[in-house]
Design an enzyme around this catalytic site. Structure first.
Site, PDB file in Angstrom:
ATOM      1  N   ASP A 187       0.686  -1.286   0.104  1.00 55.10           N
ATOM      2  CA  ASP A 187      -0.084   0.228   0.079  1.00 55.10           C
ATOM      3  C   ASP A 187       0.724   1.423  -0.061  1.00 55.10           C
ATOM      4  O   ASP A 187       1.864   1.272   0.184  1.00 55.10           O
ATOM      5  CB  ASP A 187      -0.994   0.071   1.097  1.00 55.10           C
ATOM      6  CG  ASP A 187      -0.143  -0.608   2.431  1.00 55.10           C
ATOM      7  OD1 ASP A 187       0.878  -0.249   2.405  1.00 55.10           O
ATOM      8  OD2 ASP A 187      -0.917  -0.960   3.316  1.00 55.10           O
TER       9      ASP A 187
ATOM     10  N   ASN B 226      -7.008  -2.439  14.953  1.00 51.91           N
ATOM     11  CA  ASN B 226      -8.600  -2.867  14.818  1.00 51.91           C
ATOM     12  C   ASN B 226      -8.757  -3.966  13.695  1.00 51.91           C
ATOM     13  O   ASN B 226      -9.676  -4.264  13.391  1.00 51.91           O
ATOM     14  CB  ASN B 226      -9.376  -1.533  14.213  1.00 51.91           C
ATOM     15  CG  ASN B 226      -8.646  -1.012  12.800  1.00 51.91           C
ATOM     16  OD1 ASN B 226      -7.762  -1.803  12.175  1.00 51.91           O
ATOM     17  ND2 ASN B 226      -9.444  -0.068  12.080  1.00 51.91           N
TER      18      ASN B 226
ATOM     19  N   HIS C 165      -7.293  -4.545  10.956  1.00 47.45           N
ATOM     20  CA  HIS C 165      -7.030  -4.163   9.440  1.00 47.45           C
ATOM     21  C   HIS C 165      -5.726  -4.829   8.937  1.00 47.45           C
ATOM     22  O   HIS C 165      -4.791  -5.199   9.827  1.00 47.45           O
ATOM     23  CB  HIS C 165      -7.082  -2.560   9.234  1.00 47.45           C
ATOM     24  CG  HIS C 165      -5.707  -1.824   9.500  1.00 47.45           C
ATOM     25  ND1 HIS C 165      -5.773  -0.865  10.165  1.00 47.45           N
ATOM     26  CD2 HIS C 165      -4.540  -2.068   8.882  1.00 47.45           C
ATOM     27  CE1 HIS C 165      -4.516  -0.308  10.312  1.00 47.45           C
ATOM     28  NE2 HIS C 165      -3.956  -1.098   9.507  1.00 47.45           N
TER      29      HIS C 165
ATOM     30  N   GLU D 156      -9.606  -1.882   5.841  1.00 41.95           N
ATOM     31  CA  GLU D 156     -10.154  -1.739   7.009  1.00 41.95           C
ATOM     32  C   GLU D 156     -11.375  -2.561   7.232  1.00 41.95           C
ATOM     33  O   GLU D 156     -11.955  -2.936   6.307  1.00 41.95           O
ATOM     34  CB  GLU D 156     -10.477  -0.163   6.902  1.00 41.95           C
ATOM     35  CG  GLU D 156      -9.425   0.661   7.225  1.00 41.95           C
ATOM     36  CD  GLU D 156      -8.619   1.005   8.242  1.00 41.95           C
ATOM     37  OE1 GLU D 156      -8.950   0.191   9.097  1.00 41.95           O
ATOM     38  OE2 GLU D 156      -7.892   1.856   8.354  1.00 41.95           O
TER      39      GLU D 156
END
Length: 240
Positions: free
Chosen positions: A67, A135, A137, A142
């Protein structure tokens, strides 16, 4: 999924680098999938040491990254291209033409198409290194009701923006979007190496190890589908 429990971050980094280094030694033309963030830095430091000691040769190695932030120039110290150059590429004998980080400026639709084509041409990686978000991801996929299979522009959650603000002067400076591989592309590898270090990752690790379901609201759960996945964690991430 193979759980590898390490005493500390240094041992985690060494375990991960041993896997990657062995792949490169076995195949000088290895294709690597790489990740950014603080967790894989120790892995890269170990690979650089192996290179400096004459034990690794990156001359014919090719790489792709998961990414990149949208709107940050490659020369910006917070860009993932800069991160990879600084932590690995500029410190070994890799051909920079064989390294690929998504381009996320200008026409984003074209950037997505270009990276999809690049990944298709690149083919299956020998190994993909991946960190995790607090979280759950993975890459910048996400939690959501649906997850992308291929390259896309994603909105970063408030939790991720806050977590990443430690690398910036302020929270306001953190980009709100990123270009990211989707899960089908991220998992297109013979070996998947997932790293989790520190207390901030404990909740995600605990949830993963105690779940029996695949959940798009918890993207990390999808790593359990990969046929050759190593989850390498240190004691803080494992025990809390």
């Amino acid at each position: 999924m193979k759980l590898v429990l390490c005493k500390n971050y240094e041992e985690l980094s060494k375990k991960a680098s041993d896997i990657v280094a062995t792949i490169i030694r076995d195949n000088p033309n290895a294709k690597l999938g790489l990740a950014t963030g603080s967790t894989p830095i120790g892995l890269y430091q170990n690979l650089v040491k192996e290179y400096n000691d004459g034990k690794l040769d990156f001359k014919n190695v090719k790489t792709v990254n998961l990414d990149e932030y949208v709107g940050i120039d490659a020369k910006n110290t917070q860009s993932y291209r800069y991160f990879m150059d600084f932590n690995l590429f500029d410190r070994v004998n890799i051909d920079k033409n064989n390294t690929n980080v998504p381009f996320a400026q200008g026409n984003l639709e074209e950037s997505v198409k270009d990276y999809d084509k690049l990944l298709e041409d690149f083919g299956q990686r020998d190994v993909q290194v991946m960190g995790i978000g607090a979280n759950g991801h993975i890459a910048f996929n996400e939690p959501d009701t649906k997850l992308n299979m291929h390259t896309s522009i994603v909105d970063l959650t408030e939790e991720t923006i806050i977590a990443n603000s430690r690398f910036f002067d302020s929270k306001e400076d953190v980009p709100k979007k990123a270009i990211s591989m989707g899960l089908a592309d991220a998992f297109n590898c013979k070996t998947l190496v997932v790293l989790a270090s520190g207390l901030s990752k404990h909740d995600a690790v605990e949830k993963l190890l105690n779940t029996t379901k695949i959940d798009t609201q918890f993207p990390l759960s999808f790593i359990t589908l990969h046929p050759n996945c190593y989850l390498i964690v240190d004691e803080e991430a494992y025990k809390g």
